[in-house]
Write a protein that holds these residues in place. Structure first.
Motif, short mmCIF file in Angstrom:
data_model
loop_
_atom_site.label_atom_id
_atom_site.label_comp_id
_atom_site.label_asym_id
_atom_site.label_seq_id
_atom_site.Cartn_x
_atom_site.Cartn_y
_atom_site.Cartn_z
N LYS A 163 0.99 -1.29 0.11
CA LYS A 163 -0.05 0.03 -0.13
C LYS A 163 0.70 1.12 -0.13
CE LYS A 163 -3.80 2.15 2.57
NZ LYS A 163 -4.53 2.24 3.77
N ILE A 164 0.57 2.11 -0.79
CA ILE A 164 1.31 3.72 -0.89
C ILE A 164 0.81 4.40 0.03
CG2 ILE A 164 2.02 5.34 -2.24
CD1 ILE A 164 3.17 2.80 -3.15
N ARG A 165 1.54 5.07 1.20
CA ARG A 165 1.06 5.82 2.08
C ARG A 165 1.75 7.06 1.85
NH1 ARG A 165 0.92 3.11 7.84
NH2 ARG A 165 -0.28 4.91 8.17
N LYS A 166 1.00 8.33 2.32
CA LYS A 166 1.88 9.66 2.04
C LYS A 166 2.60 9.69 3.70
CE LYS A 166 -0.31 11.81 -1.55
NZ LYS A 166 0.74 11.87 -2.44
N ALA A 167 3.88 10.28 3.73
CA ALA A 167 4.70 10.28 4.54
C ALA A 167 5.33 11.59 4.54
CB ALA A 167 5.41 9.14 4.62
N SER A 168 5.95 12.02 5.75
CA SER A 168 6.88 12.94 5.87
C SER A 168 8.03 12.39 6.71
CB SER A 168 6.24 14.11 6.80
OG SER A 168 5.05 14.86 6.14
N VAL A 169 9.31 12.70 6.26
CA VAL A 169 10.62 12.38 6.62
C VAL A 169 11.05 13.93 7.33
CG1 VAL A 169 12.62 11.27 6.48
CG2 VAL A 169 10.94 10.28 5.30
N TYR A 170 11.24 13.59 8.69
CA TYR A 170 11.98 14.93 9.19
C TYR A 170 13.25 14.45 9.43
CZ TYR A 170 7.28 16.14 10.74
OH TYR A 170 5.81 16.35 10.61
N VAL A 171 14.27 15.34 9.03
CA VAL A 171 15.59 15.26 8.88
C VAL A 171 16.23 16.32 9.86
CG1 VAL A 171 17.69 14.93 7.49
CG2 VAL A 171 15.62 14.31 6.68
N VAL A 172 17.36 15.89 10.76
CA VAL A 172 17.98 16.91 11.51
C VAL A 172 19.61 16.58 11.37
CG1 VAL A 172 18.61 17.60 13.95
CG2 VAL A 172 16.12 16.63 13.21
N LEU A 173 20.21 17.66 10.58
CA LEU A 173 21.50 17.68 10.47
C LEU A 173 22.32 18.55 11.59
CD1 LEU A 173 24.06 16.94 8.58
CD2 LEU A 173 23.67 19.51 7.67
N GLY A 174 22.99 18.17 12.52
CA GLY A 174 23.63 18.97 13.27
C GLY A 174 25.17 19.37 13.15
N ILE A 175 25.42 20.48 13.48
CA ILE A 175 26.92 20.87 13.27
C ILE A 175 27.35 21.23 14.88
CG2 ILE A 175 28.83 22.52 12.42
CD1 ILE A 175 26.97 22.74 10.35
N ASP A 176 28.19 20.23 15.46
CA ASP A 176 28.85 20.32 17.00
C ASP A 176 29.50 21.63 17.11
OD1 ASP A 176 31.38 19.62 16.32
OD2 ASP A 176 30.96 17.75 17.16
N LEU A 177 30.02 21.92 18.16
CA LEU A 177 30.90 23.07 18.56
C LEU A 177 32.33 23.15 17.82
CD1 LEU A 177 29.92 23.70 22.27
CD2 LEU A 177 28.90 24.78 20.15
N GLN A 178 32.56 21.84 17.74
CA GLN A 178 34.05 21.78 16.75
C GLN A 178 34.00 21.87 15.34
OE1 GLN A 178 33.03 19.48 19.50
NE2 GLN A 178 34.03 20.82 20.69
N GLY A 179 32.49 22.04 14.81
CA GLY A 179 32.50 22.15 13.32
C GLY A 179 32.28 20.60 12.65
N ASN A 180 32.03 19.70 13.35
CA ASN A 180 31.70 18.21 12.84
C ASN A 180 30.13 18.19 12.39
OD1 ASN A 180 34.50 17.35 13.31
ND2 ASN A 180 33.66 17.36 15.46
N LYS A 181 30.07 17.84 11.24
CA LYS A 181 28.55 17.82 10.74
C LYS A 181 28.14 16.19 10.98
CE LYS A 181 29.07 20.98 7.12
NZ LYS A 181 29.13 21.13 5.50
N ASP A 182 26.81 16.11 11.24
CA ASP A 182 26.30 14.80 11.41
C ASP A 182 24.92 14.57 11.21
OD1 ASP A 182 26.43 11.70 12.00
OD2 ASP A 182 26.88 12.34 14.14
N ILE A 183 24.35 13.74 10.96
CA ILE A 183 22.86 13.55 10.91
C ILE A 183 22.53 13.17 12.37
CG2 ILE A 183 20.86 12.12 10.08
CD1 ILE A 183 22.14 13.94 7.74
N PHE A 184 22.01 14.14 13.24
CA PHE A 184 21.42 13.64 14.39
C PHE A 184 20.09 12.76 14.35
CE2 PHE A 184 23.45 17.33 17.04
CZ PHE A 184 24.65 17.11 16.45
N GLY A 185 19.40 12.68 13.31
CA GLY A 185 17.99 11.86 13.35
C GLY A 185 17.54 12.08 12.07
N PHE A 186 16.66 10.90 11.86
CA PHE A 186 15.70 11.11 10.78
C PHE A 186 14.35 10.22 11.29
CE2 PHE A 186 18.16 7.73 9.37
CZ PHE A 186 17.43 6.83 9.02
#
Length: 193
Positions: free
Chosen positions: A30-53
């Motif tokens: 079954k095809i369902r409508k969805a929303s994927v929430y993405v959180v990209l974080g940059i820490d205090l040292q400047g490192n990028k990371d996906i904190f969550g989806f």
């Protein structure tokens, strides 16, 4: 995958970029409508990371953003200098509730896109060029606000509703200028120590 979604996050972050992607997901034939929430974080040292989806089978909404923010808090995130998002209704209130000392920056790329959609081609090119100049050359937050007011006044009579919308959000379009100034002061202080 479950380890990724439950791993501990840093307690402090410089910036979070948040957005929701709207799509169709096939689940049990079954095809369902969805929303994927993405959180990209940059820490205090400047490192990028996906904190969550996060996937929700609903339209983007404030209640789901609150669930996302609560998960980030449960995983250790406590303080954020800046959250960058589009102008989705409800995000500001969710940020104010859960991260009351965090500045909320509205995405300038979305603003530039809206300028192209709302203004004729020649005006949008002028406006976006000046907006880029404000972003890159403002001395500080107050200077940026003054320059944005001046820019908006030039187009107010031709695009009254759109310019009113920009002016009602001007502080959130230029939040990053406050942080730039803080960072410069911290950098100077650290050098002199």
């Amino acid at each position: 995958m479950s380890g990724f979604k439950t791993r501990e996050l840093p307690s402090d972050a410089f910036v979070l970029y948040i957005d929701a992607y709207h799509c169709d997901i096939k689940e049990k034939n079954k095809i369902r409508k969805a929303s994927v929430y993405v959180v990209l974080g940059i820490d205090l040292q400047g490192n990028k990371d996906i904190f969550g989806f996060y996937t929700f089978f609903s339209s983007e909404n404030k209640a789901d953003w609150i669930k996302v923010f609560n998960d980030l808090i449960d995983r250790g995130l406590k303080r954020i200098m800046l959250i960058v998002s589009d102008d989705f209704p409800g995000i500001s209130k969710a940020i104010e509730t859960l991260f009351p000392f965090t500045d909320h920056q509205l995405c300038l790329v979305h603003l530039q896109r809206n300028v192209r959609n709302q203004m004729d081609k020649e005006d949008s090119q002028v406006f976006n060029k000046e907006l880029k100049n404000i972003k890159e050359n403002s001395l500080d937050y107050e200077d940026g606000l003054e320059k944005l007011d001046d820019l908006c006044s030039r187009f107010k009579s031709k695009y009254p509703s759109f310019i009113k919308h920009i002016q009602s959000n001007k502080e959130r379009y230029l939040c990053f200028l406050k942080i730039s100034r803080k960072s410069k002061k911290t950098h100077i202080h650290n050098k002199s120590s």
